[in-house]
Write an enzyme that holds these catalytic residues in place. Structure first.
Site, PDB file in Angstrom:
ATOM      1  N   THR A 298     -13.059-158.132  10.519  1.00 44.33           N
ATOM      2  CA  THR A 298     -12.715-157.555  11.826  1.00 44.33           C
ATOM      3  C   THR A 298     -13.050-158.570  12.919  1.00 44.33           C
ATOM      4  O   THR A 298     -12.390-158.630  13.949  1.00 44.33           O
ATOM      5  CB  THR A 298     -13.434-156.217  12.065  1.00 44.33           C
ATOM      6  OG1 THR A 298     -14.827-156.436  12.221  1.00 44.33           O
ATOM      7  CG2 THR A 298     -13.184-155.236  10.935  1.00 44.33           C
ATOM      8  N   ASP A 299     -14.065-159.387  12.663  1.00 42.18           N
ATOM      9  CA  ASP A 299     -14.418-160.423  13.642  1.00 42.18           C
ATOM     10  C   ASP A 299     -13.288-161.446  13.777  1.00 42.18           C
ATOM     11  O   ASP A 299     -12.976-161.902  14.888  1.00 42.18           O
ATOM     12  CB  ASP A 299     -15.716-161.117  13.196  1.00 42.18           C
ATOM     13  CG  ASP A 299     -16.287-161.977  14.294  1.00 42.18           C
ATOM     14  OD1 ASP A 299     -16.676-161.427  15.337  1.00 42.18           O
ATOM     15  OD2 ASP A 299     -16.297-163.216  14.131  1.00 42.18           O
TER      16      ASP A 299
ATOM     17  N   HIS B 134      -4.411-126.421  37.670  1.00 39.44           N
ATOM     18  CA  HIS B 134      -4.228-125.251  38.519  1.00 39.44           C
ATOM     19  C   HIS B 134      -4.904-125.409  39.885  1.00 39.44           C
ATOM     20  O   HIS B 134      -6.026-125.920  39.982  1.00 39.44           O
ATOM     21  CB  HIS B 134      -4.833-124.004  37.846  1.00 39.44           C
ATOM     22  CG  HIS B 134      -4.251-123.718  36.493  1.00 39.44           C
ATOM     23  ND1 HIS B 134      -2.913-123.520  36.277  1.00 39.44           N
ATOM     24  CD2 HIS B 134      -4.837-123.603  35.271  1.00 39.44           C
ATOM     25  CE1 HIS B 134      -2.692-123.283  34.991  1.00 39.44           C
ATOM     26  NE2 HIS B 134      -3.857-123.335  34.358  1.00 39.44           N
TER      27      HIS B 134
ATOM     28  N   ASN C 141      -1.666-128.446  33.043  1.00 36.91           N
ATOM     29  CA  ASN C 141      -1.313-127.797  34.304  1.00 36.91           C
ATOM     30  C   ASN C 141      -2.586-127.708  35.139  1.00 36.91           C
ATOM     31  O   ASN C 141      -3.471-126.901  34.857  1.00 36.91           O
ATOM     32  CB  ASN C 141      -0.732-126.404  34.009  1.00 36.91           C
ATOM     33  CG  ASN C 141      -0.061-125.787  35.222  1.00 36.91           C
ATOM     34  OD1 ASN C 141      -0.133-126.338  36.317  1.00 36.91           O
ATOM     35  ND2 ASN C 141       0.564-124.646  35.029  1.00 36.91           N
TER      36      ASN C 141
ATOM     37  N   GLN D  69       7.037-126.546  32.046  1.00 33.15           N
ATOM     38  CA  GLN D  69       7.865-126.875  30.878  1.00 33.15           C
ATOM     39  C   GLN D  69       9.232-127.405  31.328  1.00 33.15           C
ATOM     40  O   GLN D  69       9.769-128.354  30.747  1.00 33.15           O
ATOM     41  CB  GLN D  69       8.070-125.621  30.004  1.00 33.15           C
ATOM     42  CG  GLN D  69       6.843-125.159  29.243  1.00 33.15           C
ATOM     43  CD  GLN D  69       5.955-124.174  29.982  1.00 33.15           C
ATOM     44  OE1 GLN D  69       5.843-124.200  31.208  1.00 33.15           O
ATOM     45  NE2 GLN D  69       5.284-123.312  29.231  1.00 33.15           N
TER      46      GLN D  69
ATOM     47  N   PHE E  87       6.539-119.817  39.607  1.00 34.20           N
ATOM     48  CA  PHE E  87       6.305-119.345  38.235  1.00 34.20           C
ATOM     49  C   PHE E  87       6.336-117.829  38.249  1.00 34.20           C
ATOM     50  O   PHE E  87       5.449-117.171  38.793  1.00 34.20           O
ATOM     51  CB  PHE E  87       4.959-119.860  37.683  1.00 34.20           C
ATOM     52  CG  PHE E  87       4.806-119.580  36.209  1.00 34.20           C
ATOM     53  CD1 PHE E  87       5.654-120.176  35.279  1.00 34.20           C
ATOM     54  CD2 PHE E  87       3.832-118.711  35.743  1.00 34.20           C
ATOM     55  CE1 PHE E  87       5.528-119.913  33.918  1.00 34.20           C
ATOM     56  CE2 PHE E  87       3.697-118.452  34.383  1.00 34.20           C
ATOM     57  CZ  PHE E  87       4.550-119.056  33.473  1.00 34.20           C
TER      58      PHE E  87
ATOM     59  N   ARG F 279       3.966-122.519  44.776  1.00 29.11           N
ATOM     60  CA  ARG F 279       2.621-122.900  44.337  1.00 29.11           C
ATOM     61  C   ARG F 279       2.524-124.420  44.305  1.00 29.11           C
ATOM     62  O   ARG F 279       3.542-125.131  44.366  1.00 29.11           O
ATOM     63  CB  ARG F 279       2.321-122.332  42.943  1.00 29.11           C
ATOM     64  CG  ARG F 279       3.187-122.939  41.867  1.00 29.11           C
ATOM     65  CD  ARG F 279       2.794-122.497  40.454  1.00 29.11           C
ATOM     66  NE  ARG F 279       3.652-123.162  39.475  1.00 29.11           N
ATOM     67  CZ  ARG F 279       3.507-123.081  38.168  1.00 29.11           C
ATOM     68  NH1 ARG F 279       2.539-122.337  37.646  1.00 29.11           N
ATOM     69  NH2 ARG F 279       4.310-123.733  37.365  1.00 29.11           N
TER      70      ARG F 279
ATOM     71  N   LYS G  54     -10.713-154.452  14.372  1.00 26.42           N
ATOM     72  CA  LYS G  54     -11.632-154.418  15.527  1.00 26.42           C
ATOM     73  C   LYS G  54     -11.009-153.528  16.584  1.00 26.42           C
ATOM     74  O   LYS G  54      -9.860-153.716  16.973  1.00 26.42           O
ATOM     75  CB  LYS G  54     -11.849-155.832  16.076  1.00 26.42           C
ATOM     76  CG  LYS G  54     -13.060-155.954  16.963  1.00 26.42           C
ATOM     77  CD  LYS G  54     -14.364-155.764  16.192  1.00 26.42           C
ATOM     78  CE  LYS G  54     -15.000-157.077  15.796  1.00 26.42           C
ATOM     79  NZ  LYS G  54     -16.142-156.860  14.871  1.00 26.42           N
TER      80      LYS G  54
HETATM   81  O1  LIG Z   1       4.358-123.741  34.576  1.00 24.99           O
HETATM   82  C1  LIG Z   1       3.674-122.890  33.976  1.00 24.99           C
HETATM   83  N1  LIG Z   1       3.893-122.673  32.649  1.00 24.99           N
HETATM   84  C2  LIG Z   1       3.175-121.771  31.926  1.00 24.99           C
HETATM   85  O2  LIG Z   1       3.404-121.577  30.700  1.00 24.99           O
HETATM   86  C3  LIG Z   1       2.166-121.056  32.617  1.00 24.99           C
HETATM   87  N2  LIG Z   1       1.257-120.117  32.216  1.00 24.99           N
HETATM   88  C4  LIG Z   1       0.516-119.822  33.312  1.00 24.99           C
HETATM   89  O3  LIG Z   1      -0.437-118.993  33.320  1.00 24.99           O
HETATM   90  N3  LIG Z   1       0.922-120.532  34.399  1.00 24.99           N
HETATM   91  C5  LIG Z   1       1.948-121.317  33.986  1.00 24.99           C
HETATM   92  N4  LIG Z   1       2.694-122.235  34.644  1.00 24.99           N
END
Ligand SMILES: O=c1[nH]c(=O)c2[nH]c(=O)[nH]c2[nH]1
Length: 312
Positions: A73-74, A261, A259, A233, A173, A190, A28
């Site tokens: 499952t019940d 944005h 990410n 990353q 970045f 950023r 379930k």
């Molecule tokens: O922290 C980031 N990693 C990426 O791999 C990536 N690629 C991107 O366009 N912006 C960012 N920012």
């Protein structure tokens, strides 16, 4: 040079014609359970979503519709509610209890999978202080666990999802390769925002799961906040490394981090500058950063991750 003969090739590609039953499980899904602990006037709420799936002994069910070994499952759903009568406790312990029950009570059940999501509630803050039995849903992250059992072996992968975090500075970045399709402008300041999904594998069940959960969550938040980020990353790895350094019972941790944005809006057409203050929060497309951070010397355990999807 290949040494495969024509006869071997045809044996490899020809079917014997037999149709057999492969991997299977049944149960379930998404049993919604709310338990109120009324043992004192200050009530406690446990709010979970439990999925139970069993494995083993289902050849006859699939081939002939012989249900003599098909634990309904019940019944699985009812077991979840009945077990909650004694309390739920840490979701990992509840899932382990369910697994033990099904494997021990039905001799043909070889194992299974118990997944639980937990939603948290906070007490409502009134002018007289915290209320005893009125709650407001805490819409932060959802706590998760996937417990799998293979005979006597128990695998616990716990995690969290939808932990949305943002840093308004302390993120850069730049230095990425540029080709004829690259338009992204390098930045040394950023917004960094993501919604963390992470799952970690325990090497033992002898754990205070609630305490470790709180610790892992706090460590992830702290590492996100304090890492001066040159890439999402790098932040991800710092979060995973910090968890593994602090919690010896965890062998590895996987992350999936979009990410989210935030693009600086060009206010020049309105005769205005924009010193990193006004952003457009895009919801798609988004970068998707995924990785596993692990202890090099701990053997992999693919059975723990089987059926745990959404990671690389
Ligand atoms: O922290 C980031 N990693 C990426 O791999 C990536 N690629 C991107 O366009 N912006 C960012 N920012």
């Amino acid at each position: 040079m290949s040494t495969t003969t024509t006869a071997e090739q045809s044996a490899a590609t020809q079917s014997s014609g037999a149709i057999v039953l492969g991997d299977n499980q049944w149960g379930k899904a998404e049993v919604r359970l709310v338990r109120v602990d009324r043992s004192t006037p200050r009530h406690e709420i446990t709010d979970v979503n439990v999925s139970s799936q069993l494995r083993g002994g289902q050849e006859a069910t699939h081939r002939e519709g012989d249900n003599s070994r098909c634990v309904a499952t019940d019944t699985q759903k009812n077991t979840i509610y009945a077990f909650a009568r004694d309390g739920v406790g840490a979701i990992e312990d509840f899932a382990i209890r369910l697994g033990q029950h099904f494997v021990e009570d039905f001799e043909w059940i070889e194992g299974g999978r118990w997944e639980i999501e937990q939603y948290s509630w906070n007490r409502i803050e009134t002018s007289d202080g915290e209320h005893d039995h009125a709650f407001v849903r805490n819409n932060q992250e959802t706590r998760t666990t996937v417990v799998q059992r293979d005979g006597d072996e128990v695998f616990v992968v716990s995690g969290l999802t939808d932990l949305v975090v943002l840093k308004s500075t302390g993120s850069e970045f730049h230095g990425f390769p540029r080709d004829r399709y690259t338009t992204l402008v390098e930045t040394d300041d950023r917004i960094l925002a993501t919604s963390v999904t992470s799952r970690w594998r325990y090497t033992t069940t002898d754990v205070d799961f609630d305490a470790v959960y709180a610790k892992v969550r706090a460590i992830q938040l702290e590492a996100f906040a304090t890492t001066h980020s040159l890439a999402l990353q790098q932040t991800l790895f710092a979060m995973g490394k910090a968890v593994l350094e602090a919690v010896p019972e965890i062998a590895e941790i996987k992350f999936s981090m979009p990410n989210k944005h935030h693009f600086l809006v060009d206010l020049a057409p309105f005769g205005l500058d924009n010193p990193n203050e006004v952003f457009y929060a895009a919801d798609r497309p988004y970068g998707l950063i995924e990785a596993t951070v692990l202890r090099e010397d701990v053997p992999a355990e693919p059975r723990a991750w089987a059926t745990v999807t959404g990671f690389c």
